[in-house]
Scaffold this motif. Structure first.
Motif, PDB file in Angstrom:
ATOM      1  N   GLU A   1      40.451  37.538  43.836  1.00  0.00           N
ATOM      2  CA  GLU A   1      40.637  37.781  45.201  1.00  0.00           C
ATOM      3  C   GLU A   1      39.386  38.616  45.797  1.00  0.00           C
ATOM      4  OE1 GLU A   1      43.011  38.388  42.872  1.00  0.00           O
ATOM      5  OE2 GLU A   1      44.447  37.298  43.726  1.00  0.00           O
TER       6      GLU A   1
ATOM      7  N   ARG B   1      42.182  44.811  51.117  1.00  0.00           N
ATOM      8  CA  ARG B   1      43.446  44.547  51.224  1.00  0.00           C
ATOM      9  C   ARG B   1      44.514  45.146  50.110  1.00  0.00           C
ATOM     10  NH1 ARG B   1      45.571  39.843  53.802  1.00  0.00           N
ATOM     11  NH2 ARG B   1      47.739  39.192  53.059  1.00  0.00           N
TER      12      ARG B   1
ATOM     13  N   GLN C   1      43.485  33.449  48.412  1.00  0.00           N
ATOM     14  CA  GLN C   1      43.379  34.831  48.976  1.00  0.00           C
ATOM     15  C   GLN C   1      42.400  35.618  48.932  1.00  0.00           C
ATOM     16  OE1 GLN C   1      46.165  36.629  51.064  1.00  0.00           O
ATOM     17  NE2 GLN C   1      44.333  37.477  51.783  1.00  0.00           N
TER      18      GLN C   1
END
Ligand code: CU
Length: 263
Positions: A176, A197, A33
């Motif tokens: 990430e 995010r 991710q």
């Protein structure tokens, strides 16, 4: 001698190898991710590097297996090999091709990093303190409040992490975000990230720094700006004096981030 090599066929075989290996390797999600604006750029860079590596690997394998097949000694042949003295075309080729590949990779990586590190006007600065075996964080723009083992940053805002190692070399890595930067005693190193995010991630030390290295982690929370402000307001402690001093000392040697014109 090279004139007798089936160059067109070898090149075709190299291209086939490149396509087959790339088709298998590129679709794999190697990095997991992504959670920063840098992530897609780094992932794309990795894909390009995989294709380049597949090309080099295929080229070497094609030449190796061709040589194994073509120049294998016949049974009973005990004679010496042909005395060969250099081959200008071959040497020019094996100098020029790697030079082009390495220069391309270098320039492309430079431009990606420069793009990621392009400073934004409203960036937030966070001091990152690393010591055996813990992380703590100071917020100079927020009254120098201090948090231990937990880093909060607002969503969609560029953050400049200023690293201040207290003892040995540590390394700041949030997978990430795709950004990793060494924290080196005596100098300020800077990592620039724009988290895009919301979520909870892990900050991992990636420089073997002693017995407790594997446990040297911290929680990273990316949250909307309002929640971030609320969390900051709840912090009671200020950056302790020894840590604050390390900022002053380190600042004298603060290398300019690459994208900001430094090297
Ligand atoms: Cu470590």
């Amino acid at each position: 001698m090279i004139g007798r090599l089936p160059i067109a066929k070898m090149f075709a075989a190299t291209l086939v190898g490149t396509v087959v290996i790339s088709a298998i390797m590129v679709p794999i999600n190697w990095n997991g991710q992504g959670a920063s604006t840098a992530a897609p750029k780094i992932d794309e860079l990795l894909s390009v590097m995989i294709v380049l590596s597949a090309f080099v690997f295929s080229l070497v394998m094609v030449m190796l297996f061709y040589a194994l097949w073509k120049f294998k000694a016949k049974p009973g042949d005990e004679s010496d090999g042909e005395p060969i003295h250099g081959n200008t075309r071959l040497e020019v080729a094996w100098t020029v091709i790697p030079t082009i590949i390495v220069l391309f990779g270098g320039i492309y990586s430079w431009s990606v990093l420069s793009d990621i590190e392009e400073p934004a006007k409203d960036s937030l600065t966070v001091d990152v303190f690393s010591q055996q075996f813990a992380w703590s964080f100071g917020y100079p723009g927020k009254d120098n409040v201090w948090s231990q083992g937990e880093l909060h940053v607002p969503l969609d805002r560029q953050v400049h992490f200023k690293m201040h190692a207290q003892d040995v070399i540590h390394s700041f890595w949030v997978p990430e975000w795709r950004i990793k930067k060494d924290a080196v005693p005596g100098i300020t190193t800077t990592a620039i990230v724009t988290p895009d995010r919301v979520g909870t991630y892990q900050l991992i030390c990636t420089e073997l720094c002693g017995f407790g290295h594997s446990t040297m982690r911290a929680t990273v929370v990316v949250e909307p700006p309002a929640e971030f402000r609320e969390w900051i307001a709840g912090l009671k402690e200020k950056v302790p004096d020894p840590l604050a001093e390390s900022i002053v000392q380190d600042t004298e040697t603060d290398p300019v981030p690459l994208g900001a014109g430094g090297a």
